[in-house]
Design a protein around this motif. Structure first.
Motif, PDB file in Angstrom:
ATOM      1  N   UNK A   1     -33.311  13.243  -6.133  1.00  0.00           N
ATOM      2  CA  UNK A   1     -34.755  13.100  -6.249  1.00  0.00           C
ATOM      3  C   UNK A   1     -35.288  12.114  -5.216  1.00  0.00           C
ATOM      4  N   UNK A   2     -34.517  11.047  -4.933  1.00  0.00           N
ATOM      5  CA  UNK A   2     -35.009   9.984  -4.074  1.00  0.00           C
ATOM      6  C   UNK A   2     -34.955  10.328  -2.592  1.00  0.00           C
ATOM      7  N   UNK A   3     -33.794  10.742  -2.083  1.00  0.00           N
ATOM      8  CA  UNK A   3     -33.646  10.883  -0.631  1.00  0.00           C
ATOM      9  C   UNK A   3     -32.995  12.208  -0.220  1.00  0.00           C
ATOM     10  N   UNK A   4     -32.924  13.169  -1.114  1.00  0.00           N
ATOM     11  CA  UNK A   4     -32.366  14.477  -0.760  1.00  0.00           C
ATOM     12  C   UNK A   4     -30.934  14.396  -0.250  1.00  0.00           C
ATOM     13  N   UNK A   5     -30.116  13.562  -0.875  1.00  0.00           N
ATOM     14  CA  UNK A   5     -28.710  13.538  -0.495  1.00  0.00           C
ATOM     15  C   UNK A   5     -27.860  14.104  -1.628  1.00  0.00           C
ATOM     16  N   UNK A   6     -26.667  14.543  -1.286  1.00  0.00           N
ATOM     17  CA  UNK A   6     -25.707  15.069  -2.259  1.00  0.00           C
ATOM     18  C   UNK A   6     -24.560  14.079  -2.290  1.00  0.00           C
ATOM     19  N   UNK A   7     -24.387  13.379  -3.400  1.00  0.00           N
ATOM     20  CA  UNK A   7     -23.399  12.309  -3.468  1.00  0.00           C
ATOM     21  C   UNK A   7     -22.191  12.730  -4.311  1.00  0.00           C
ATOM     22  N   UNK A   8     -21.033  12.355  -3.826  1.00  0.00           N
ATOM     23  CA  UNK A   8     -19.808  12.508  -4.592  1.00  0.00           C
ATOM     24  C   UNK A   8     -18.971  11.268  -4.350  1.00  0.00           C
ATOM     25  N   UNK A   9     -18.033  11.034  -5.219  1.00  0.00           N
ATOM     26  CA  UNK A   9     -17.216   9.838  -5.057  1.00  0.00           C
ATOM     27  C   UNK A   9     -15.803  10.044  -5.574  1.00  0.00           C
ATOM     28  N   UNK A  10     -14.875   9.282  -4.988  1.00  0.00           N
ATOM     29  CA  UNK A  10     -13.495   9.269  -5.434  1.00  0.00           C
ATOM     30  C   UNK A  10     -13.172   7.924  -6.052  1.00  0.00           C
ATOM     31  N   UNK A  11     -12.282   7.922  -7.034  1.00  0.00           N
ATOM     32  CA  UNK A  11     -11.896   6.682  -7.710  1.00  0.00           C
ATOM     33  C   UNK A  11     -10.408   6.708  -8.007  1.00  0.00           C
ATOM     34  N   UNK A  12      -9.781   5.544  -7.885  1.00  0.00           N
ATOM     35  CA  UNK A  12      -8.365   5.435  -8.219  1.00  0.00           C
ATOM     36  C   UNK A  12      -8.148   4.052  -8.819  1.00  0.00           C
ATOM     37  N   UNK A  13      -7.246   3.953  -9.807  1.00  0.00           N
ATOM     38  CA  UNK A  13      -7.033   2.698 -10.524  1.00  0.00           C
ATOM     39  C   UNK A  13      -5.563   2.319 -10.428  1.00  0.00           C
ATOM     40  N   UNK A  14      -5.287   1.203  -9.758  1.00  0.00           N
ATOM     41  CA  UNK A  14      -3.911   0.742  -9.553  1.00  0.00           C
ATOM     42  C   UNK A  14      -3.883  -0.782  -9.594  1.00  0.00           C
ATOM     43  N   UNK A  15      -2.690  -1.334  -9.653  1.00  0.00           N
ATOM     44  CA  UNK A  15      -2.503  -2.786  -9.620  1.00  0.00           C
ATOM     45  C   UNK A  15      -1.104  -3.106  -9.139  1.00  0.00           C
ATOM     46  N   UNK A  16      -0.852  -4.374  -8.824  1.00  0.00           N
ATOM     47  CA  UNK A  16       0.473  -4.768  -8.331  1.00  0.00           C
ATOM     48  C   UNK A  16       0.796  -6.188  -8.790  1.00  0.00           C
ATOM     49  N   UNK A  17       2.096  -6.525  -8.777  1.00  0.00           N
ATOM     50  CA  UNK A  17       2.556  -7.852  -9.186  1.00  0.00           C
ATOM     51  C   UNK A  17       3.992  -8.056  -8.721  1.00  0.00           C
ATOM     52  N   UNK A  18       4.309  -9.280  -8.298  1.00  0.00           N
ATOM     53  CA  UNK A  18       5.689  -9.613  -7.974  1.00  0.00           C
ATOM     54  C   UNK A  18       6.468  -9.914  -9.236  1.00  0.00           C
ATOM     55  N   UNK A  19       7.786  -9.706  -9.173  1.00  0.00           N
ATOM     56  CA  UNK A  19       8.652  -9.924 -10.314  1.00  0.00           C
ATOM     57  C   UNK A  19       9.690 -10.994 -10.044  1.00  0.00           C
ATOM     58  N   UNK A  20      10.961 -10.644 -10.225  1.00  0.00           N
ATOM     59  CA  UNK A  20      12.072 -11.596 -10.096  1.00  0.00           C
ATOM     60  C   UNK A  20      12.403 -11.809  -8.615  1.00  0.00           C
ATOM     61  N   UNK A  21      12.364 -13.059  -8.124  1.00  0.00           N
ATOM     62  CA  UNK A  21      12.612 -13.307  -6.697  1.00  0.00           C
ATOM     63  C   UNK A  21      14.084 -13.470  -6.333  1.00  0.00           C
ATOM     64  N   UNK A  22      14.987 -13.442  -7.330  1.00  0.00           N
ATOM     65  CA  UNK A  22      16.384 -13.829  -7.096  1.00  0.00           C
ATOM     66  C   UNK A  22      17.018 -13.074  -5.929  1.00  0.00           C
ATOM     67  N   UNK A  23      16.853 -11.767  -5.886  1.00  0.00           N
ATOM     68  CA  UNK A  23      17.514 -10.975  -4.864  1.00  0.00           C
ATOM     69  C   UNK A  23      16.496 -10.408  -3.870  1.00  0.00           C
ATOM     70  N   UNK A  24      15.669 -11.292  -3.330  1.00  0.00           N
ATOM     71  CA  UNK A  24      14.692 -10.876  -2.331  1.00  0.00           C
ATOM     72  C   UNK A  24      14.815 -11.755  -1.089  1.00  0.00           C
ATOM     73  N   UNK A  25      14.454 -11.178   0.026  1.00  0.00           N
ATOM     74  CA  UNK A  25      14.549 -11.890   1.299  1.00  0.00           C
ATOM     75  C   UNK A  25      13.435 -11.388   2.211  1.00  0.00           C
ATOM     76  N   UNK A  26      12.871 -12.282   3.003  1.00  0.00           N
ATOM     77  CA  UNK A  26      11.844 -11.919   3.974  1.00  0.00           C
ATOM     78  C   UNK A  26      12.075 -12.679   5.271  1.00  0.00           C
ATOM     79  N   UNK A  27      11.842 -12.000   6.380  1.00  0.00           N
ATOM     80  CA  UNK A  27      11.951 -12.650   7.687  1.00  0.00           C
ATOM     81  C   UNK A  27      10.770 -12.258   8.560  1.00  0.00           C
ATOM     82  N   UNK A  28      10.213 -13.243   9.256  1.00  0.00           N
ATOM     83  CA  UNK A  28       9.154 -12.982  10.196  1.00  0.00           C
ATOM     84  C   UNK A  28       9.689 -12.397  11.505  1.00  0.00           C
ATOM     85  N   UNK A  29      10.996 -12.382  11.644  1.00  0.00           N
ATOM     86  CA  UNK A  29      11.597 -11.736  12.788  1.00  0.00           C
ATOM     87  C   UNK A  29      11.740 -12.576  14.037  1.00  0.00           C
TER      88      UNK A  29
END
Length: 383
Positions: free
Chosen positions: A354-382
């Protein structure tokens, strides 16, 4: 006129849809659409996408009915889900997955036991309590991600919107997978994207980042280090779970060359004497190449950054990702026009807002993340 669409209520709606509609938007999964109407929608859209003569006009005319509009978007939604399922999820190769019931944090309680077997129990004495048990408590929560898209009514009239509708399922599916990949690498990369996630890889966790380039000797040393890791509770050596290397695309050939080596030649020198000897390369570890690391890590040393983490579904998981239960797949919606003709009757969303003669659609996704046990992990900046 008999409607081809049945509106679902109560438990039926819950089972048929990813979630309930909210005012102003239409979710095609909330409706049962006849197979014949779905086939008609798919045929008309395929003809229009292929440029068949007169197909675009016939498609525009069909969209004038609400039944066909929902059938068309149901077809687009089905195609989006198909493409989403077919797209690769590289991050699952190094990340454990869980589900949560709502947006509140869920406890991730990682338990471990440091005793082996039962203790000897002398006659008429109490059984000993298992006091050599520990746990690490983390919480994981999900968040909502999405984007709105708009097509002008003029582009629809000019048949320029056909290509956008053809691309729509792939665009939503691809961006949903990209969102998952970014979510997963955020366990490894800092929130500001400038290098390793030092909130997890730190001295307090015993896994502070090093500056070792990815070489056969350095990887071998890291694996030896992992084999000697000790429990925080008992101080005893803990058996390492199956491990793997996680690298960006820039290190793909490096890790391939390392693991392709069969025989190692070395020379030892003592005074003026030198001795050359050979031995088998016993470094045998899986690896995951995640191109999202190349994109998401904008630090100056990103090209040489590499990680070693436990494989998913093994002991002491280190990296977690979460979905919202019942919403594991992305969601696509078209915005209702929320307007009526002067003579009565709802206006199709494809005739513009009604306002501006556009056709709108949208996508949505729901996720999350978290670190766990660090005992057997390793990181190097190289470097």
């Amino acid at each position: 006129m008999t409607s081809n669409i049945e509106v679902l209520h109560g438990n039926a709606a819950v089972e048929a849809a990813s979630d309930a509609d909210f005012p102003g938007a239409t979710n095609p999964r909330n409706y049962q659409i006849t197979e014949s109407l779905m086939d008609k929608a798919m045929t008309l859209m395929e003809d229009a996408f292929r440029g068949k003569w007169g197909a675009a006009q016939r498609l525009a005319e069909a969209f004038a009915t609400s039944d066909f509009t929902l059938a068309a978007f149901a077809a687009i939604d089905t195609e989006m889900q198909r493409q989403y399922d077919e797209l690769p999820s590289t991050w699952r190769g190094y990340t454990d997955v869980t589900t949560v019931n709502d947006f509140r944090p869920k406890r991730l309680l990682d338990k471990w036991r440091n005793t082996v077997g039962f203790d000897l129990v002398p006659e008429l004495t109490e059984y000993p309590a298992e006091d050599a048990r520990g746990h690490a408590l983390n919480e994981i929560a999900v968040a909502k991600f999405g984007r709105r898209f708009a097509i002008s009514w003029e582009s629809w009239i000019n048949n320029e919107a056909i290509q956008e509708f053809e691309d729509l399922p792939g665009v939503i599916a691809r961006q949903a997978r990209e969102t998952e990949a970014i979510n997963a690498v955020s366990n490894l990369i800092a929130a500001d994207r400038n290098g390793v996630n030092t909130a997890f890889f730190k001295a307090g966790n015993g896994n502070a980042p090093t500056a070792l380039p990815l070489t056969l000797d350095n990887l071998d040393g890291v694996l030896d280090l992992m084999a000697a890791r000790k429990s925080k509770i008992s101080g005893r050596t803990v058996a390492a779970p199956p491990l793997q290397v996680v690298v960006p695309q820039t290190l793909k050939r490096t890790i391939e060359r390392i693991l392709a080596v069969r025989t190692i030649k070395k020379t030892t020198t003592s005074g003026s004497d030198s001795t050359e000897f050979e031995y088998d390369n016993y470094v045998n570890v899986d690896y995951v190449v995640d191109p999202m690391l190349d994109y998401w890590n904008t630090g100056s040393k990103a090209a040489g950054t590499w990680f070693v983490v436990p494989k998913p579904k093994t002991a002491r998981p280190a990296l977690w990702a979460a979905y919202l239960r019942g919403h594991e797949q992305p969601d696509i919606r078209v915005k209702s026009s929320a307007s009526q003709r002067v003579g009565g009757g709802d206006v199709s969303p494809l005739e513009g807002s009604f306002e501006i003669d556009d056709i709108q659609y949208r996508g949505r996704h729901i996720v999350g993340h978290q670190n766990g046990d660090p005992t057997f992990t390793y990181a190097s900046n190289g470097s």
